[in-house]
Write a protein that holds these residues in place. Structure first.
Motif, short mmCIF file in Angstrom:
data_model
loop_
_atom_site.label_atom_id
_atom_site.label_comp_id
_atom_site.label_asym_id
_atom_site.label_seq_id
_atom_site.Cartn_x
_atom_site.Cartn_y
_atom_site.Cartn_z
N VAL A 1 0.69 -1.34 0.01
CA VAL A 1 -0.02 -0.08 0.10
C VAL A 1 0.83 1.18 -0.06
CG1 VAL A 1 -1.65 1.34 1.21
CG2 VAL A 1 -1.90 -1.04 1.22
N LYS A 2 1.94 1.33 0.92
CA LYS A 2 2.53 2.40 0.83
C LYS A 2 3.45 2.74 -0.39
CE LYS A 2 5.25 1.33 4.36
NZ LYS A 2 6.23 1.33 5.43
N PHE B 1 -4.94 1.26 -7.33
CA PHE B 1 -4.91 0.03 -6.68
C PHE B 1 -5.80 -0.95 -7.29
CE2 PHE B 1 -3.39 3.07 -3.77
CZ PHE B 1 -2.67 2.19 -2.89
N ARG B 2 -6.92 -0.53 -7.70
CA ARG B 2 -8.04 -1.33 -8.00
C ARG B 2 -8.40 -1.15 -9.58
NH1 ARG B 2 -12.88 -2.17 -4.01
NH2 ARG B 2 -13.02 -4.13 -5.34
N GLY B 3 -8.94 -2.26 -10.16
CA GLY B 3 -9.32 -2.15 -11.59
C GLY B 3 -10.46 -3.15 -11.84
N LYS B 4 -10.47 -3.56 -13.24
CA LYS B 4 -11.42 -4.32 -13.78
C LYS B 4 -11.30 -5.59 -12.91
CE LYS B 4 -13.76 -6.14 -17.81
NZ LYS B 4 -13.62 -6.43 -19.22
N TYR B 5 -10.25 -6.18 -12.89
CA TYR B 5 -9.84 -7.63 -12.37
C TYR B 5 -9.13 -7.58 -11.14
CZ TYR B 5 -11.29 -9.21 -16.84
OH TYR B 5 -11.95 -9.52 -18.07
N ASP B 6 -9.86 -7.53 -9.94
CA ASP B 6 -8.95 -7.26 -8.91
C ASP B 6 -9.01 -8.40 -7.68
OD1 ASP B 6 -11.51 -7.11 -8.06
OD2 ASP B 6 -11.28 -4.92 -7.19
N SER B 7 -9.03 -9.58 -8.31
CA SER B 7 -9.19 -11.04 -7.34
C SER B 7 -7.83 -11.63 -7.62
CB SER B 7 -10.22 -11.63 -7.49
OG SER B 7 -10.36 -12.57 -8.72
N PHE B 8 -7.42 -12.44 -6.69
CA PHE B 8 -6.12 -13.55 -6.78
C PHE B 8 -6.68 -14.63 -7.60
CE2 PHE B 8 -5.16 -10.95 -2.85
CZ PHE B 8 -4.04 -10.85 -3.26
N GLU B 9 -7.86 -14.61 -8.09
CA GLU B 9 -8.40 -15.69 -9.04
C GLU B 9 -8.20 -15.57 -10.45
OE1 GLU B 9 -12.14 -16.86 -8.09
OE2 GLU B 9 -11.95 -17.05 -5.81
N MET C 1 -1.13 -7.68 -8.26
CA MET C 1 0.01 -7.84 -8.79
C MET C 1 1.32 -7.90 -7.99
SD MET C 1 1.40 -6.34 -12.49
CE MET C 1 1.69 -4.71 -11.66
N ASP C 2 1.15 -6.85 -7.22
CA ASP C 2 2.40 -6.54 -6.18
C ASP C 2 2.34 -7.86 -5.30
OD1 ASP C 2 3.37 -4.75 -7.67
OD2 ASP C 2 2.69 -3.11 -6.22
N ASN D 1 -8.96 1.06 4.00
CA ASN D 1 -8.86 1.68 5.43
C ASN D 1 -7.41 2.14 5.68
OD1 ASN D 1 -11.53 1.18 5.87
ND2 ASN D 1 -11.27 -0.82 7.19
N LEU D 2 -6.59 1.31 5.28
CA LEU D 2 -5.16 1.68 5.35
C LEU D 2 -4.56 2.93 4.72
CD1 LEU D 2 -3.33 -1.86 4.99
CD2 LEU D 2 -3.37 -0.47 7.17
N LEU D 3 -5.34 3.29 3.56
CA LEU D 3 -4.98 4.48 2.76
C LEU D 3 -5.79 5.84 3.40
CD1 LEU D 3 -5.91 3.39 -1.00
CD2 LEU D 3 -3.68 4.30 0.10
N LYS D 4 -7.02 5.43 4.21
CA LYS D 4 -7.54 6.39 5.07
C LYS D 4 -6.78 6.99 6.08
CE LYS D 4 -12.28 5.46 3.71
NZ LYS D 4 -13.55 4.90 4.32
N LEU D 5 -6.04 6.08 6.70
CA LEU D 5 -5.06 6.28 7.74
C LEU D 5 -3.86 7.04 7.45
CD1 LEU D 5 -5.35 2.82 9.75
CD2 LEU D 5 -6.26 4.88 10.38
#
Length: 107
Positions: free
Chosen positions: A37-38, A47-55, A66-67, A103-107
């Motif tokens: 995240v950092k 961070f997100r897009g069309k395909y955002d799952s590990f599957e 990806m990271d 939530n981490l980004l908000k912090l």
């Protein structure tokens, strides 16, 4: 009483050891997620897009997934965690979800 309450004579020693193992496990997961995240936030990357799952297939994944997958290639701890928790979906604690990331980004 003081002697009986020492760490070595605790009745719940196995339980406290198991609890500490769980705490250490989730701290390790959060350290890796916070690093990703950092890194993404400091470079202004999405961070997100069309395909955002590990599957999904790796060429269609977004930066966060990806990271995390890249880290898992070289880190057996992350690899095992993603295999165990990466495909559960909503309602399961994994600490690699996008809710936590937001939530981490908000912090």
């Amino acid at each position: 009483m003081k002697h009986l309450s020492s760490d070595l004579r605790r009745l719940d020693l196995k339980l406290t050891c198991k609890l500490q193992t769980e705490i250490d496990y989730w701290i390790n997961v959060l350290n890796r997620v916070c690093s990703v995240v950092k890194s993404l936030a400091s470079h202004g990357l999405s961070f997100r897009g069309k395909y955002d799952s590990f599957e999904s297939s790796s060429e269609n994944n977004v930066n966060f997934v990806m990271d995390m997958t890249l880290i898992a290639e070289y880190d057996t701890f992350s690899s095992k965690h993603i295999l165990k928790y990466g495909k559960h979906g909503k309602g399961h604690t994994s600490n690699i979800s996008f809710l936590l990331m937001n939530n981490l980004l908000k912090l």
